[in-house]
Scaffold this active site. Structure first.
Site, PDB file in Angstrom:
ATOM      1  N   SER A 138       0.832  -1.197   0.000  1.00 19.09           N
ATOM      2  CA  SER A 138       0.000   0.000   0.000  1.00 19.09           C
ATOM      3  C   SER A 138       0.875   1.260   0.000  1.00 19.09           C
ATOM      4  CB  SER A 138      -0.961  -0.049   1.191  1.00 19.09           C
ATOM      5  OG  SER A 138      -1.975   0.924   1.075  1.00 19.09           O
ATOM      6  N   ASP A 227      -9.564  -5.675  -4.598  1.00 19.04           N
ATOM      7  CA  ASP A 227      -9.013  -4.586  -3.784  1.00 19.04           C
ATOM      8  C   ASP A 227      -9.928  -3.369  -3.894  1.00 19.04           C
ATOM      9  OD1 ASP A 227      -7.534  -2.458  -2.680  1.00 19.04           O
ATOM     10  OD2 ASP A 227      -5.623  -3.307  -3.319  1.00 19.04           O
ATOM     11  N   HIS A 265      -7.502  -5.646  -0.135  1.00 19.05           N
ATOM     12  CA  HIS A 265      -6.336  -4.768  -0.122  1.00 19.05           C
ATOM     13  C   HIS A 265      -5.237  -5.270   0.815  1.00 19.05           C
ATOM     14  CE1 HIS A 265      -4.102  -1.047  -0.574  1.00 19.05           C
ATOM     15  NE2 HIS A 265      -4.107  -0.854   0.741  1.00 19.05           N
TER      16      HIS A 265
END
Length: 285
Positions: A138, A227, A265
């Site tokens: 991320s 995601d 995610h």
């Protein structure tokens, strides 16, 4: 794990100690070092010196760069990452950037790069011929590409051995435009100026799409099709940008995880096939 003492990783993890590294004057960052699972029994009761010497045991070393929320232990997927990749016989050095967790200092994009490269130098001085890779998740994906690029450009072609980007974005502006929490504001005319431009004005850019155009190290991109935070099309766009720029196309790989796995995610580290996918990629290089 949210209230665990960062100095006591053994409450959550085996084969792990906490250490602290001064990355520049006035800034000290906290790090967890997990040694390969195959050395787990040997690691019991050992001190930091033993862990440092263990870095030269030929097992690859992952410098793990976590996402924006919390600390190196404040999420189940981060603990799972250390368990999964440690069991697969990687060393993992998971750091809290300046201003996160028990690290001192104030968060800045350039400061994050300084922290990562200081840890890279520290690991490189102890790891012998072991491979070292940057693994970003991320927010950490932008930090990983920033650090890899700076290492390559400022140190006469020194390259990290590989970069793995998990759930990446192209740049922080494009990511912010897709983050679910901003959806309600996107219809307003000032959205680009008020939200997106303020990120740029704060020197928060994380231009992975520009960085990958100049990287020369093997690059692996991982993205789940479900995601909902960073859409997988941004990961694919980043891959296409890198693949167009790399002379050796075999050094760039994009792996997607189908929606039915429900990894979203944060939970790619829960996929039992992850270590094999990574090892296969590293062996290709």
């Amino acid at each position: 794990p949210f209230f665990v003492d960062l100095r006591r990783p053994e409450l959550l993890l085996n084969n792990t100690i906490s250490l602290y590294l001064a990355t520049e004057p006035g800034v000290t960052v906290g790090i967890w070092h997990t040694v390969p699972g195959s050395r787990g029994a040997e690691a019991q009761g050992k001190d930091q010196r033993w862990y440092e010497e263990a870095l030269a045991d030929a097992h690859p070393v992952i410098i793990y760069l976590h996402g924006n929320g919390g600390t190196r232990r404040a999420a189940s997927h981060r603990i799972q990452f250390l368990k999964t990749m440690g069991a697969a016989d990687f060393h993992i050095l998971a750091l809290d950037y300046r201003g996160y967790g028990d690290s001192s200092g104030h968060p800045t994009e350039s400061g994050f790069t300084t922290d990562v490269l200081a840890l890279y130098d520290w690991a490189k001085a102890r790891s012998g011929n072991s491979s070292i890779l940057f693994w970003g998740h991320s927010l950490g994906t932008g930090i990983a590409t920033n650090a890899a690029r700076k290492l390559q450009e400022e140190r006469a072609g020194v390259k990290v051995d590989a970069v793995v980007l998990e759930s990446p974005y192209t740049n922080i502006r494009e990511a912010a435009a897709h983050i679910p929490i901003t959806k309600i504001y996107r219809q307003f005319p000032g959205f680009g100026y008020l939200i997106l431009d303020s990120l740029a004005l704060g020197n928060m850019i994380f231009p992975s799409d520009e960085n990958v155009k100049v990287l020369a190290c093997p690059l692996l991109i991982l993205h789940a099709e479900d995601d909902a935070v960073v859409p997988p099309h941004l990961g694919r766009k980043l891959f296409e940008t890198a693949r167009s720029a790399y002379e050796d196309k075999t050094k760039v790989k994009f792996i997607t995880f189908p929606e039915k796995l429900g990894l979203g995610h944060d939970y790619i580290s829960f996929n039992p096939e992850l270590p094999t996918l990574v090892q296969d990629f590293l062996n290709m290089k």
